[in-house]
Design a protein around this motif. Structure first.
Motif, mmCIF file in Angstrom:
data_model
loop_
_atom_site.group_PDB
_atom_site.id
_atom_site.type_symbol
_atom_site.label_atom_id
_atom_site.label_comp_id
_atom_site.label_asym_id
_atom_site.label_seq_id
_atom_site.Cartn_x
_atom_site.Cartn_y
_atom_site.Cartn_z
ATOM 1 N N PRO C 34 27.419 34.607 35.518
ATOM 2 C CA PRO C 34 28.590 34.149 36.291
ATOM 3 C C PRO C 34 29.648 33.461 35.425
ATOM 4 C CG PRO C 34 26.529 33.441 37.318
ATOM 5 C CD PRO C 34 26.153 34.064 36.024
ATOM 6 N N LYS C 35 29.221 32.669 34.452
ATOM 7 C CA LYS C 35 30.191 31.977 33.607
ATOM 8 C C LYS C 35 31.034 32.977 32.809
ATOM 9 C CE LYS C 35 28.649 28.141 31.758
ATOM 10 N NZ LYS C 35 28.036 27.150 30.831
ATOM 11 N N PHE C 36 30.360 33.993 32.299
ATOM 12 C CA PHE C 36 31.057 35.045 31.558
ATOM 13 C C PHE C 36 32.124 35.697 32.440
ATOM 14 C CE2 PHE C 36 31.736 39.413 30.334
ATOM 15 C CZ PHE C 36 31.761 39.410 28.955
ATOM 16 N N VAL C 37 31.741 36.010 33.666
ATOM 17 C CA VAL C 37 32.676 36.702 34.565
ATOM 18 C C VAL C 37 33.874 35.815 34.881
ATOM 19 C CG1 VAL C 37 32.951 37.684 36.883
ATOM 20 C CG2 VAL C 37 30.899 38.192 35.527
ATOM 21 N N LEU C 38 33.624 34.545 35.137
ATOM 22 C CA LEU C 38 34.729 33.620 35.445
ATOM 23 C C LEU C 38 35.681 33.488 34.269
ATOM 24 C CD1 LEU C 38 32.791 30.910 37.465
ATOM 25 C CD2 LEU C 38 34.723 32.297 38.304
ATOM 26 N N GLN C 39 35.131 33.381 33.079
ATOM 27 C CA GLN C 39 35.991 33.241 31.898
ATOM 28 C C GLN C 39 36.756 34.539 31.625
ATOM 29 O OE1 GLN C 39 33.480 31.829 28.709
ATOM 30 N NE2 GLN C 39 33.076 29.875 29.720
ATOM 31 N N PHE C 40 36.075 35.638 31.818
ATOM 32 C CA PHE C 40 36.706 36.935 31.585
ATOM 33 C C PHE C 40 37.844 37.139 32.588
ATOM 34 C CE2 PHE C 40 35.702 40.909 29.189
ATOM 35 C CZ PHE C 40 36.691 41.708 29.690
ATOM 36 N N ARG C 41 37.621 36.720 33.825
ATOM 37 C CA ARG C 41 38.636 36.883 34.863
ATOM 38 C C ARG C 41 39.893 36.082 34.546
ATOM 39 N NH1 ARG C 41 37.703 37.388 41.212
ATOM 40 N NH2 ARG C 41 37.482 35.197 41.663
ATOM 41 N N GLU C 42 39.717 34.916 33.973
ATOM 42 C CA GLU C 42 40.881 34.102 33.605
ATOM 43 C C GLU C 42 41.695 34.825 32.525
ATOM 44 O OE1 GLU C 42 41.779 29.459 32.288
ATOM 45 O OE2 GLU C 42 39.710 30.190 32.420
ATOM 46 N N GLU C 90 34.584 42.673 44.530
ATOM 47 C CA GLU C 90 33.834 41.544 43.994
ATOM 48 C C GLU C 90 34.226 41.326 42.521
ATOM 49 O OE1 GLU C 90 32.062 39.620 45.967
ATOM 50 O OE2 GLU C 90 32.539 40.934 47.650
ATOM 51 N N ALA C 91 33.833 40.169 41.993
ATOM 52 C CA ALA C 91 34.410 39.694 40.733
ATOM 53 C C ALA C 91 34.323 40.676 39.562
ATOM 54 C CB ALA C 91 33.753 38.363 40.348
ATOM 55 N N TRP C 92 33.125 41.216 39.296
ATOM 56 C CA TRP C 92 33.002 42.097 38.129
ATOM 57 C C TRP C 92 33.732 43.424 38.339
ATOM 58 C CZ3 TRP C 92 32.903 42.271 33.239
ATOM 59 C CH2 TRP C 92 32.358 43.339 32.504
ATOM 60 N N VAL C 97 38.565 47.252 37.591
ATOM 61 C CA VAL C 97 39.639 48.133 38.069
ATOM 62 C C VAL C 97 41.015 47.581 37.689
ATOM 63 C CG1 VAL C 97 38.234 49.039 39.968
ATOM 64 C CG2 VAL C 97 39.874 47.205 40.417
ATOM 65 N N ARG C 98 41.080 46.295 37.363
ATOM 66 C CA ARG C 98 42.368 45.748 36.902
ATOM 67 C C ARG C 98 42.648 46.111 35.441
ATOM 68 N NH1 ARG C 98 41.546 39.637 38.622
ATOM 69 N NH2 ARG C 98 43.560 39.301 37.602
ATOM 70 N N LEU C 99 41.589 46.186 34.660
ATOM 71 C CA LEU C 99 41.759 46.467 33.231
ATOM 72 C C LEU C 99 42.440 47.816 32.995
ATOM 73 C CD1 LEU C 99 41.108 44.864 30.690
ATOM 74 C CD2 LEU C 99 38.824 45.877 30.706
ATOM 75 N N PRO C 100 41.990 48.895 33.638
ATOM 76 C CA PRO C 100 42.659 50.184 33.389
ATOM 77 C C PRO C 100 44.118 50.195 33.850
ATOM 78 C CG PRO C 100 40.526 50.509 34.449
ATOM 79 C CD PRO C 100 40.810 49.043 34.489
ATOM 80 N N ARG C 101 44.463 49.308 34.775
ATOM 81 C CA ARG C 101 45.839 49.293 35.295
ATOM 82 C C ARG C 101 46.759 48.334 34.546
ATOM 83 N NH1 ARG C 101 43.839 48.289 41.069
ATOM 84 N NH2 ARG C 101 43.054 50.358 41.610
ATOM 85 N N ALA C 102 46.188 47.486 33.707
ATOM 86 C CA ALA C 102 47.010 46.486 33.015
ATOM 87 C C ALA C 102 48.071 47.180 32.160
ATOM 88 C CB ALA C 102 46.119 45.609 32.141
ATOM 89 N N PRO C 103 49.274 46.600 32.094
ATOM 90 C CA PRO C 103 50.387 47.275 31.404
ATOM 91 C C PRO C 103 50.348 47.097 29.892
ATOM 92 C CG PRO C 103 51.144 45.221 32.333
ATOM 93 C CD PRO C 103 49.687 45.336 32.712
#
Lengths: 279, 279, 279
Positions: C34-42, C90-92, C97-103
């Motif tokens: 969970p900590k990894f996911v939270l940090q990655f999301r930021e 959900e978080a992961w 799905v946001r990563l492939p769309r990032a500009p």
């Protein structure tokens, strides 16, 4: 379902409750006719409904031929008279759309010619491993004026890309093990001496895995890349239209005069001889 | 349609009634401008409507350049003023969606630079064979602030996968024959000395096949993997928006100052020099 | 967003305003909790919103592990309690799905084990380059009764074809650099000594390109081949269902008894040991 007798064209060999082999055995050329389809369909139903089964390997008992084109000596009406399967498709395409959906892993082990139906079966399996030296994959149909009926337009183009699928389909040439691997037509081409061991090891491995996980993983892969049934149906209809055309009848007849449909050099090097067919 | 004169940028060479060659000839760099598009469109219509034709090979008469990027010395308005084609798309994308649908086999034979339009033509053909030593495929647009206009986002990503298509498109680097083959960007890369013979043999082979079978097989492959026209239109619109941006104008100008658009090292090693463009 | 401290599991390293590195650092096994996911999301949010950023390289600071499977010692509820992201997933899977769309351009630089989440991150990046000698990609889930949760059924099958994706997913074996390259699982596998230089050169090159052109080119590639979110959601739901099954719990427990989840031979050669799990 009871074990099929040794004289059958399609035999079922239960290696274990979780690992089956389906052995295609219609010598000398492993052609596909109505009897083959009926026997295969019975096995298809067994594969779908068995609770213990995890993995099925498809292989040939006929030297030089994995599974070949249609048997032009059987009555065409005997094939088309088989009732549609549960998918609402005709018998052969019905099998070929049920196989990718079956809740078990299916592996084609290819040695020898896999032309037409043999290529279509390969593409409907989950994985395929081929003898590097002894594989001849092909979709031969266009060269005799036909359209392939078992879905390679839908499946091969999704699997290896439009350009290479069109080369296979429109060139109608034999594809050896090495090129088949380079194109992704098969998963891998292995030295002939290693093929049996490799596939058996993989099948044994998977036979110990959990069926629910296999089925649900396959389901989601199918959601991503499997063609809709209507595309397979359209291919079958184009095939049926093609075989009734005078041009096609004439080309198949001319090809038989060259030696097609008999054991010998034309069946062994079909791609070469298709290029020599008169126009 | 009558034979086009030798001074044309796009020439039609009828090897036989069933086998044509389209020869691109706009020396010294084989750039694409409005005249090229108009001549190509006329040939496109002939390809679509000829009853005997089975196979068309696209090749270049200009040493070192299969087909290159747009000609920035022609008037942009002369290109955009060409009426939309029968698909309702603008002239260049109109050609590129008609080509995959044409009821004949189209083969790109690539020697030299295939950048921008040259890559897009390759991807719109049914198959492509490239000189192993002398091929430079690329989509150079992003490096100068442009978006490619002829559909490579739609086609290349379907053909070789998202990751490798993005490497080609976003890296904007030159791709040699060997890597192009490994990625499936082309069907095969052949030793330069074998390329002509290989393509001619394949084209001759296919020229003897049945047109109905070719057309219907292609139709079903297109149903499986061809992008919808709206994606090609969206790509063209993004391209048109990109060329009007001040950033793009400045980058193209800076690239010309480096030597772009003139015979020489920048055109020969465009990928390298694109990496040296100031920011 | 401020620079994350060195003790973080996911660190952000700004090479320049246009070129960032994301360094995954959860020794000894680089597990994902969970900590990894939270940090990655930021960091994900920072990647999406930065105006200067062009390219991000994802790499590991943990020898032998790029990014590994889930951390079974963290509380599962801490992961599922993270609120859904802006995509409604959900978080992961939201991140994936946001990563492939990032500009911006995202590149996975792979050394060591990329199992489960590590493979899923690779597939969500725009490109990936792997150490030829030191890469172990895998989707291990089916072997323990799980379904993968981060979208490989959707992405891998589109990228490398149904047959090879199913081999990876259903075989649950380790895939080395060479085979990963041959299958297109990664863009290229490079000699380990050349990997850093190659990726850094490419990232520097792209960091000089125009952001608008990058974003719009990616947008159109995504329109062509990115899976719809609903497929990723379905994969996540199947994963959540799988981890609650008694069979799965028993298999994971048995695998831990073999040495899984601790530094050592089972983590190093996971594919091999998964084949030895009792049934």
């Amino acid at each position: 379902m009871q074990e099929v007798s040794n004289s059958a064209q399609v035999r079922l060999n239960r290696v274990s409750s979780a690992y089956w082999r389906v052995i295609m055995n219609n010598p000398p050329l492993n052609l596909m006719g109505p009897k083959f389809v009926l026997q295969f369909r019975e096995i298809m139903t067994a594969i779908e409904s068995d609770a213990q089964l995890r993995v099925v390997v498809f292989e040939s008992a006929v030297d030089g031929f994995f599974l070949n084109h249609a048997d032009f000596d059987t009555k065409f009406e005997d094939l088309t008279a088989i009732p549609q399967g549960p998918t609402g498709l005709e018998a052969w395409p019905d099998i070929l759309v049920r196989l990718p959906r079956a809740p078990v892993v299916t592996i084609a082990k290819i040695r020898g010619r896999a032309t037409g139906n043999g290529s279509e079966l390969t593409l409907a399996c989950d994985m395929s491993f081929a003898s590097r030296e002894r594989t001849r994959l092909s979709q031969w149909e266009v060269a005799v004026g036909m359209v392939a009926g078992g879905g390679p337009m839908a499946r091969l183009s999704r699997q290896i890309g439009r350009n290479r699928a069109l080369e296979v389909l429109l060139g109608s040439d034999d594809i050896g093990g090495e090129l088949a691997e380079a194109y992704g037509y098969v998963n891998r081409a292995l030295p002939d001496a290693e093929l049996d061991g490799f596939v058996d090891t993989l099948a044994n491995r998977i036979s110990g895995f959990d069926k629910w996980a296999i089925a649900n993983t396959k389901r989601l892969v199918n959601a991503a890349v499997s063609p809709p049934d209507v595309e397979i149906a359209a291919g079958w209809e184009a095939c049926m239209a093609s075989v009734a055309r005078p041009t096609t009848l004439a080309r198949v007849r001319a090809f038989r005069e060259l030696g097609f449909h008999e054991p010998g050099d034309v069946e062994d090097r079909m791609g070469f001889y298709l290029g020599r067919l008169g126009r």
